[in-house]
Design an enzyme around this catalytic site. Structure first.
Site, short mmCIF file in Angstrom:
data_model
loop_
_atom_site.label_atom_id
_atom_site.label_comp_id
_atom_site.label_asym_id
_atom_site.label_seq_id
_atom_site.Cartn_x
_atom_site.Cartn_y
_atom_site.Cartn_z
N HIS A 35 0.84 -1.20 0.00
CA HIS A 35 0.00 0.00 0.00
C HIS A 35 0.87 1.25 0.00
O HIS A 35 2.05 1.20 0.36
CB HIS A 35 -0.87 0.07 1.26
N ARG A 126 -11.15 -3.93 -5.05
CA ARG A 126 -11.12 -4.66 -3.78
C ARG A 126 -12.47 -4.52 -3.09
O ARG A 126 -12.98 -3.41 -2.94
CB ARG A 126 -10.02 -4.08 -2.90
N ARG A 132 -14.32 -3.71 10.94
CA ARG A 132 -13.44 -2.75 11.61
C ARG A 132 -12.77 -1.80 10.61
O ARG A 132 -12.17 -0.81 10.99
CB ARG A 132 -12.39 -3.46 12.47
N TYR A 159 -11.49 -9.36 0.88
CA TYR A 159 -10.86 -9.40 2.19
C TYR A 159 -11.93 -9.72 3.23
O TYR A 159 -12.92 -8.99 3.35
CB TYR A 159 -10.19 -8.06 2.49
N HIS A 183 -4.72 -12.66 2.19
CA HIS A 183 -4.19 -13.24 3.44
C HIS A 183 -4.83 -14.59 3.80
O HIS A 183 -5.22 -14.83 4.95
CB HIS A 183 -4.37 -12.25 4.60
N ASP A 259 2.74 -6.64 2.22
CA ASP A 259 1.73 -5.86 2.97
C ASP A 259 2.32 -4.59 3.58
O ASP A 259 1.72 -3.97 4.46
CB ASP A 259 1.02 -6.69 4.04
N ASN A 264 -2.47 -1.24 10.68
CA ASN A 264 -3.21 -1.76 11.85
C ASN A 264 -2.55 -2.89 12.59
O ASN A 264 -3.24 -3.68 13.22
CB ASN A 264 -4.58 -2.29 11.41
C1 0GY Z 1 -4.08 -5.25 4.77
C2 0GY Z 1 -4.80 -5.37 6.00
C3 0GY Z 1 -5.50 -4.45 6.69
C4 0GY Z 1 -5.87 -3.16 6.28
C5 0GY Z 1 -6.13 -2.77 5.02
O1 0GY Z 1 -6.92 -1.31 3.44
C6 0GY Z 1 -6.66 -1.46 4.63
O2 0GY Z 1 -6.87 -0.61 5.49
O3 0GY Z 1 -5.94 -3.60 4.02
C7 0GY Z 1 -5.96 -4.83 8.03
O4 0GY Z 1 -6.18 -3.94 8.87
O5 0GY Z 1 -6.10 -6.04 8.30
O6 0GY Z 1 -4.31 -6.03 3.86
O7 0GY Z 1 -3.24 -4.38 4.60
#
Ligand code: 0GY
Length: 306
Positions: A35, A126, A132, A159, A183, A259, A264
């Protein structure tokens, strides 16, 4: 970090000086899940975000890519930017063709906007089901988006957490595109790899040849955690059997990514060099690593180059 944005209390900054991995990825290797965050002063975070991260820029991401020995990135839209894909797209267009992206879009997105994203390197959307992280999006809106991105040759990244799979099964298996699960469907790694929860996830892939999995985030799924700081590099070993199982059973439908910058994470922030050194444990066979790191992501993100 912009003065306007105060990161969520307890937020861990990404590891500033990752070690050099001992394992060297093959030429052309793709970090297929990472990201960018902001920088907030240039690309403001979304009002509806559930967390405010630290800044993590494209330049920092590409420096990490080079340090770890990777050639390309897939930049996934993070929820802190909502459906404003500007930071992610800015990273793609400044990558010299070495990054492709996965966007978040709402039902109101125009065809012209989708076409522009395609030109800039977006190849997927996505759908996030973690309460959360995101507010509820009606299924009809997601189905409509799926139908509109399918003709572009894009795929859908989903996800979710393992306990939610039964309820989401029918929705996932009706999607008309390739589907990539983030994941490993977030298994509880304290449960047996041969137990019913992970068996259900494997059934999803076994019965649906359009469904892929990222074998990512040992640092997020692990209970054992990283090794003690004693020079030992064999990290996150409780997650290894889960990733290894998927790579063995579905060698042509697995992807790997760092990742970075690890949104988080509570407790610890991984050394990205250690994460790369997990790869030979989950994929001991060099041919499997070539598929995981090169051929599979190239099929999905740069098919015109193969
Ligand atoms: C990840 C996992 C998380 C967060 C996000 O887009 C996001 O905020 O993907 C997470 O908090 O588990 O894939 O980076």
């Amino acid at each position: 970090m912009s003065a306007e944005f105060v990161k969520t209390p307890g937020w861990l900054d990404w590891y500033a000086n990752p070690s050099k991995p001992r394992y060297r990825p093959p030429p052309g290797a793709v970090d297929a899940h990472c990201h960018v965050f902001g920088p907030g002063a240039e690309f403001p975070f979304a009002p509806e975000r559930k967390y405010t991260p630290c800044d993590a820029s494209k330049a920092q991401l590409y420096a990490l890519r080079d340090h770890l020995g990777f050639a390309r990135n897939v930049v996934v839209q993070a929820t802190c930017h909502g459906a404003d894909n500007a930071a992610m797209i800015d990273a793609l267009v400044h990558s010299g063709g070495r990054a492709r992206g996965v966007a978040t879009v709402r039902g109101a997105v125009t065809d012209a906007a989708l076409a522009a994203m395609h030109r800039d390197g977006v190849r997927g959307v996505r759908f996030n089901f973690l309460k959360r992280l995101v507010d509820f999006t009606p299924r009809e809106e997601l189905i409509a988006i799926a139908g509109r991105i399918a003709p572009l040759g894009w795929h859908i990244v989903i996800y979710f957490e393992a306990p939610d799979l039964p309820e989401l099964w029918d929705f996932f298996t009706a999607l008309p595109t390739p589907v990539v699960v983030d994941h490993m469907g977030r298994p509880d790694v304290t449960k047996p790899v041969d137990g019913p929860e992970f068996a259900l996830f494997q059934r999803l892939l076994a019965e649906h040849p359009n469904i892929w999995s990222k074998v990512t985030c040992p640092e997020r799924l692990s209970v054992a955690g990283p090794p003690a700081l004693d020079g030992e590099r064999d990290a996150y070993r409780d997650v290894v059997p889960f990733a290894r199982r998927l790579i063995e059973r579905f060698p042509d439908r697995v992807l790997w990514g760092t990742d970075w910058p690890h949104p988080n994470l509570k407790g610890h922030m991984p050394d990205d060099g250690l994460l790369v050194d997990v790869i030979p444990h989950i994929a001991p066979d060099p041919a499997a690593r070539q598929r995981l790191l090169v051929s599979n992501p190239m099929r999905l993100y740069w098919p015109e180059e193969i």
